[in-house]
Design a protein around this motif. Structure first.
Motif, PDB file in Angstrom:
ATOM      1  N   ALA A  45      -7.654   3.765  -5.192  1.00 37.36           N
ATOM      2  CA  ALA A  45      -6.203   3.031  -5.543  1.00 37.36           C
ATOM      3  C   ALA A  45      -5.739   2.006  -4.303  1.00 37.36           C
ATOM      4  O   ALA A  45      -4.923   1.232  -5.047  1.00 37.36           O
ATOM      5  N   ARG A  46      -5.196   2.591  -3.043  1.00 42.64           N
ATOM      6  CA  ARG A  46      -4.946   1.666  -2.236  1.00 42.64           C
ATOM      7  C   ARG A  46      -6.446  -0.039  -1.683  1.00 42.64           C
ATOM      8  O   ARG A  46      -5.875  -0.757  -1.150  1.00 42.64           O
ATOM      9  N   GLY A  47      -6.863   0.103  -3.118  1.00 46.88           N
ATOM     10  CA  GLY A  47      -7.743  -1.197  -2.785  1.00 46.88           C
ATOM     11  C   GLY A  47      -9.081  -1.452  -1.755  1.00 46.88           C
ATOM     12  O   GLY A  47      -9.419  -2.322  -1.722  1.00 46.88           O
ATOM     13  N   ARG A  48      -8.921  -0.293  -1.054  1.00 43.86           N
ATOM     14  CA  ARG A  48     -10.630  -0.387  -0.308  1.00 43.86           C
ATOM     15  C   ARG A  48     -11.345  -0.497  -1.039  1.00 43.86           C
ATOM     16  O   ARG A  48     -11.837  -0.182  -1.939  1.00 43.86           O
ATOM     17  N   SER A  88     -11.634  -1.295  -6.502  1.00 41.32           N
ATOM     18  CA  SER A  88     -11.885  -2.293  -7.546  1.00 41.32           C
ATOM     19  C   SER A  88     -12.169  -4.169  -7.133  1.00 41.32           C
ATOM     20  O   SER A  88     -12.016  -4.672  -8.031  1.00 41.32           O
ATOM     21  N   HIS A  89     -13.367  -3.834  -6.598  1.00 36.91           N
ATOM     22  CA  HIS A  89     -14.327  -4.598  -6.020  1.00 36.91           C
ATOM     23  C   HIS A  89     -15.494  -4.782  -7.043  1.00 36.91           C
ATOM     24  O   HIS A  89     -16.514  -5.767  -6.900  1.00 36.91           O
ATOM     25  N   GLY A  90     -15.588  -4.143  -7.687  1.00 34.36           N
ATOM     26  CA  GLY A  90     -16.768  -4.305  -8.342  1.00 34.36           C
ATOM     27  C   GLY A  90     -18.158  -3.362  -8.199  1.00 34.36           C
ATOM     28  O   GLY A  90     -18.896  -3.236  -8.888  1.00 34.36           O
ATOM     29  N   MET A 114       0.946  -1.273  -0.091  1.00 33.81           N
ATOM     30  CA  MET A 114       0.256  -0.001   0.034  1.00 33.81           C
ATOM     31  C   MET A 114       1.229   1.144  -0.276  1.00 33.81           C
ATOM     32  O   MET A 114       1.860   1.522   0.676  1.00 33.81           O
ATOM     33  N   PHE A 115       0.656   2.138  -0.981  1.00 32.92           N
ATOM     34  CA  PHE A 115       1.416   3.452  -0.537  1.00 32.92           C
ATOM     35  C   PHE A 115       1.114   4.529   0.264  1.00 32.92           C
ATOM     36  O   PHE A 115       0.633   4.745   0.248  1.00 32.92           O
ATOM     37  N   LYS A 116       2.661   5.007   0.565  1.00 33.91           N
ATOM     38  CA  LYS A 116       2.026   5.819   1.220  1.00 33.91           C
ATOM     39  C   LYS A 116       3.079   7.428   1.155  1.00 33.91           C
ATOM     40  O   LYS A 116       3.248   8.654   2.116  1.00 33.91           O
ATOM     41  N   LYS A 117       3.707   7.096  -0.636  1.00 34.91           N
ATOM     42  CA  LYS A 117       4.216   8.792  -0.534  1.00 34.91           C
ATOM     43  C   LYS A 117       3.504   8.930  -2.239  1.00 34.91           C
ATOM     44  O   LYS A 117       3.502   8.304  -3.047  1.00 34.91           O
ATOM     45  N   VAL A 118       2.319  10.417  -2.125  1.00 27.79           N
ATOM     46  CA  VAL A 118       2.374  10.452  -3.423  1.00 27.79           C
ATOM     47  C   VAL A 118       2.952  11.745  -4.582  1.00 27.79           C
ATOM     48  O   VAL A 118       2.789  12.798  -3.682  1.00 27.79           O
ATOM     49  N   LEU A 130       5.979   0.801 -14.046  1.00 26.46           N
ATOM     50  CA  LEU A 130       7.235   0.682 -12.960  1.00 26.46           C
ATOM     51  C   LEU A 130       6.943   0.562 -11.246  1.00 26.46           C
ATOM     52  O   LEU A 130       7.667   0.859 -10.087  1.00 26.46           O
ATOM     53  N   GLY A 131       5.908  -0.500 -11.720  1.00 24.38           N
ATOM     54  CA  GLY A 131       5.321  -0.002 -10.235  1.00 24.38           C
ATOM     55  C   GLY A 131       4.667   1.050  -8.798  1.00 24.38           C
ATOM     56  O   GLY A 131       4.957   0.334  -7.903  1.00 24.38           O
ATOM     57  N   ILE A 132       4.454   1.626  -9.960  1.00 22.79           N
ATOM     58  CA  ILE A 132       3.136   3.138  -8.736  1.00 22.79           C
ATOM     59  C   ILE A 132       2.334   2.824  -9.162  1.00 22.79           C
ATOM     60  O   ILE A 132       1.563   2.995 -10.756  1.00 22.79           O
ATOM     61  N   ASP A 133       1.374   2.849  -8.079  1.00 24.11           N
ATOM     62  CA  ASP A 133      -0.155   3.440  -8.491  1.00 24.11           C
ATOM     63  C   ASP A 133      -0.602   4.488  -8.795  1.00 24.11           C
ATOM     64  O   ASP A 133      -0.215   5.549  -8.988  1.00 24.11           O
TER      65      ASP A 133
END
Ligand code: MV4
Length: 503
Positions: free
Chosen positions: A317-320, A218-220, A1-5, A98-101
């Motif tokens: 974007a964090r998948g919640r 992202s869960h529909g 989960m990302f920490k820096k935007v 690049l693995g950046i969200d």
């Protein structure tokens, strides 16, 4: 989960996004051009990095440099804001590589809605109403288009497939004038987008521009946050937006909202997006296009729903999961946004540049200002002229208009000319007050001169009428605490009982 935007944008929207990050405990990285060294978004972020010279192409559009800065600074997510790289499929995919969200939709959704012809075909399949027109996907020759034009019917519109913003759009009244208009539309589209492909739609006259805010996780789960009325615009630049639209009732809102959700689902949409509709005089509505980004006017939706759309984007974007179900979304009151631009409304809205020497922001109940400028900052000609968004909330539309008049009067900006006088004139216009306008209103039925000559006496009268209307609406509302159909007797008897009960 990302920490820096990393915020790949400037101005008020960069500041807005940094605020959301701060509330969520995320670190922020700003990027800036040479013209923006002392900009508010740079001061407000935890870190800031220079991109290059002032022109966008050498700074805010440099995807390669922005991605390098993300890697070097350890940013693990990018918010693109609006404009610049926000709707570039290739940028969203590069972030993923690049693995950046990327805080926005999937590259495939951006692509599916970016081609307007493809978007039409996709939503038609999902049962979404579109304006009658060409339905084939792919390049159509002039011969193809001239052949189908009589079936579409005149008047019609030629539109650019890569389009948006009215570029490459032409009104066609007859088959005879069509070949020349096809040629000029293609030329304009080629110059603007590097793609001269066009398609046809029947012209809808006297329509309103009403758009629905969508959020999807992202869960529909996909929901809508109601509509924004965006018909007050000039040369395809919106000047004022409001929510709700004075033209919709609950029934039409529900119908259009569920169609908007279907359109988003048709491209597997995730994150925040907007479905644009045309609504004609007879309340027929047609899908126009989808904007696969956060929009300038998102605050009016935030004000009437209480949803922090940027915070939701980050959570998604964090998948919640979405924080709200459709049933939990409640609409409360009325919000209006005036876009404050550095341009002269008395001189054909020409851009105004220079240093802001003084400014005084309106505050008080129901007032919000989103801005990226401050006294001492210089407005340059390199970017969009919008310097602030003045947003007000009121219990009713009339109260929101009264608040906007008050806030516009409080607002002081010295150093550049602004379109505040335009908004003041608009707030005094009877047609605006009555909600009687369509997309042609500002260009065809509105004049700054007429208003300039109106006396202060007349203005005071207008304020009094509005205040009365606001008071009346409030009284009406308190008499309807019980819903109409649930009440067994007349409003008056019911109010009598209510009063007796509370003596
Ligand atoms: C239309 C239309 C009438 N009929 N399509 C303008 C920009 C692009 N996004 C779509 N636009 C329009 N498409 C049909 N079939 C009228 C417009 C239009 C418009 C739309 C939204 C907001 C402002 C507008 C101003 C002029 C024309």
């Amino acid at each position: 989960m990302f920490k820096k935007v990393l915020i790949a944008n400037r101005g008020e929207i960069a500041v807005r996004i940094i605020r959301a990050c701060r509330e969520l405990g995320l670190e922020t990285v700003a990027v800036f051009s040479e013209a923006d060294r002392s900009a508010l978004h740079v001061r407000y972020a935890d870190e800031a990095y220079l991109l290059g010279p002032a022109p966008s192409r050498e700074s805010y559009l440099r995807a390669d440099k922005i991605l390098d800065i993300a890697k070097a600074s350890g940013a693990d997510a990018i918010h693109p804001g609006y404009g610049f790289l926000a709707e570039r499929e290739d940028f969203a995919s590069k972030c993923a590589d690049l693995g950046i969200d990327f805080i926005g939709p999937k590259p495939s959704s951006i692509a599916a809605m970016g081609d307007k012809g493809k978007a039409r075909a996709t939503v038609i399949k999902a049962g979404v109403p579109v304006v009658p027109g060409t339905e084939a996907v792919g390049n159509m020759t002039d011969d193809d288009l001239l052949r189908v034009a009589p079936q579409v019917g005149f008047p019609l519109l030629i539109k650019a497939t890569a389009g948006g913003g009215g570029k490459g759009m032409r009104e066609v009244r007859s088959l005879e004038e069509m070949p020349a208009l096809l040629q000029s539309a293609r030329r304009e589209a080629e110059a603007a987008f590097g793609d001269g492909n066009v398609y046809l739609e029947k012209l809808v006259e006297g329509a309103r521009h009403i758009e629905f805010q969508i959020i999807a996780d992202s869960h529909g789960n996909v929901i809508h946050l109601g509509e924004r009325e965006c018909s007050i615009q000039r040369r395809h630049q919106k000047l004022l937006e409001e929510a709700p639209s004075p033209f919709l009732d609950d029934e039409l809102r529900e119908k259009m909202g569920s169609v908007a959700v279907k359109a988003a689902q048709a491209v597997d949409y995730v994150n925040a997006g907007t479905i644009e509709f045309l609504v004609d005089k007879d309340r027929n509505f047609y899908f126009l296009e989808m904007n696969t980004r956060l929009q300038v006017e998102h605050p009016v939706t935030e004000m009437v729903t209480g949803v922090d759309i940027v915070a939701e984007q980050i959570r998604i974007a964090r998948g919640r999961q979405l924080s709200y179900s459709q049933e939990q979304v409640q609409f409360n009151g009325h919000a209006i946004e005036c876009r404050v631009n550095a341009e002269d409304p008395f001189n054909n809205f020409i851009p105004s540049t220079g240093r802001i020497t003084h400014s005084l922001l309106p505050t008080g109940p129901g007032v919000r200002v989103d801005t990226g400028v401050y006294p001492g900052f210089e407005i340059t000609p390199y970017y969009d002229p919008m310097i602030a968004k003045l947003i007000v909330w009121g219990e009713t539309r009339a109260q929101a208009i009264l608040r906007m008049r008050r806030a516009l009067e409080e607002y002081r900006i010295v150093g550049v000319r602004t379109n505040i006088p335009f908004h003041q004139t608009l707030m005094d216009s009877h047609r605006f007050m009555g909600g009687q306008f369509d997309t042609r209103f500002v260009e065809e039925r509105f004049s700054m001169d007429a208003a300039a000559s109106e006396s202060r006496q007349a203005q005071a009268e207008i304020a009094a009428i509005l205040a009365t209307l606001a008071a009346h609406k409030q009284a009406e509302r308190s008499a309807q605490i019980v819903r109409r159909n649930e009440r067994d007797t007349s409003n008056w008897k019911w109010v009598g009982r209510w009063e007796r009960m509370h003596r």
